[in-house]
Scaffold this motif. Structure first.
Motif, PDB file in Angstrom:
ATOM      1  N   PHE A  32      -7.893   3.839   1.324  1.00 52.26           N
ATOM      2  CA  PHE A  32      -7.295   5.106   0.941  1.00 52.26           C
ATOM      3  C   PHE A  32      -6.857   5.964   2.121  1.00 52.26           C
ATOM      4  O   PHE A  32      -6.203   6.989   1.927  1.00 52.26           O
ATOM      5  N   GLU A  33      -7.168   5.560   3.349  1.00 60.11           N
ATOM      6  CA  GLU A  33      -6.634   6.256   4.522  1.00 60.11           C
ATOM      7  C   GLU A  33      -5.132   5.991   4.661  1.00 60.11           C
ATOM      8  O   GLU A  33      -4.416   6.790   5.237  1.00 60.11           O
ATOM      9  N   ASP A  34      -4.679   4.873   4.161  1.00 57.76           N
ATOM     10  CA  ASP A  34      -3.274   4.485   4.264  1.00 57.76           C
ATOM     11  C   ASP A  34      -2.558   4.832   2.961  1.00 57.76           C
ATOM     12  O   ASP A  34      -2.898   4.303   1.908  1.00 57.76           O
ATOM     13  N   LYS A  35      -1.581   5.744   3.040  1.00 58.38           N
ATOM     14  CA  LYS A  35      -0.879   6.185   1.828  1.00 58.38           C
ATOM     15  C   LYS A  35      -0.242   5.035   1.062  1.00 58.38           C
ATOM     16  O   LYS A  35      -0.287   5.001  -0.149  1.00 58.38           O
ATOM     17  N   GLY A  36       0.356   4.114   1.788  1.00 58.69           N
ATOM     18  CA  GLY A  36       1.005   2.976   1.140  1.00 58.69           C
ATOM     19  C   GLY A  36       0.017   2.118   0.367  1.00 58.69           C
ATOM     20  O   GLY A  36       0.300   1.700  -0.763  1.00 58.69           O
ATOM     21  N   CYS A  37      -1.146   1.869   0.957  1.00 61.35           N
ATOM     22  CA  CYS A  37      -2.184   1.087   0.267  1.00 61.35           C
ATOM     23  C   CYS A  37      -2.702   1.834  -0.953  1.00 61.35           C
ATOM     24  O   CYS A  37      -2.880   1.249  -2.024  1.00 61.35           O
ATOM     25  N   ALA A  38      -2.957   3.132  -0.777  1.00 57.04           N
ATOM     26  CA  ALA A  38      -3.461   3.948  -1.884  1.00 57.04           C
ATOM     27  C   ALA A  38      -2.450   3.959  -3.024  1.00 57.04           C
ATOM     28  O   ALA A  38      -2.815   3.787  -4.190  1.00 57.04           O
ATOM     29  N   GLU A  39      -1.189   4.161  -2.690  1.00 54.97           N
ATOM     30  CA  GLU A  39      -0.141   4.197  -3.704  1.00 54.97           C
ATOM     31  C   GLU A  39      -0.052   2.863  -4.450  1.00 54.97           C
ATOM     32  O   GLU A  39      -0.010   2.829  -5.684  1.00 54.97           O
TER      33      GLU A  39
END
Length: 54
Positions: A32-39
């Motif tokens: 969840f630190e990475d916006k792309g991964c979270a999205e």
């Protein structure tokens, strides 16, 4: 680094990663630190390809 060393290291990394689950706090925090991964993860969970993380 030789091709064989890279392949061995890659296999070891995959082995370690296969033991992780999103329920593991440290792993989830990194995802969840990475916006792309979270999205991407939220799109899968919520089944909404139009979801965007701001």
């Amino acid at each position: 680094m030789s091709s064989l060393d890279f392949e061995r290291k890659h296999a070891e990394d995959l082995q370690r990663l296969s033991a992780l689950r999103l329920l593991d706090d440290d792993f989830m925090n990194k995802v969840f630190e990475d916006k792309g991964c979270a999205e991407f993860l939220l799109q899968i969970i919520l089944q909404r390809s139009d979801l965007k993380v701001a």
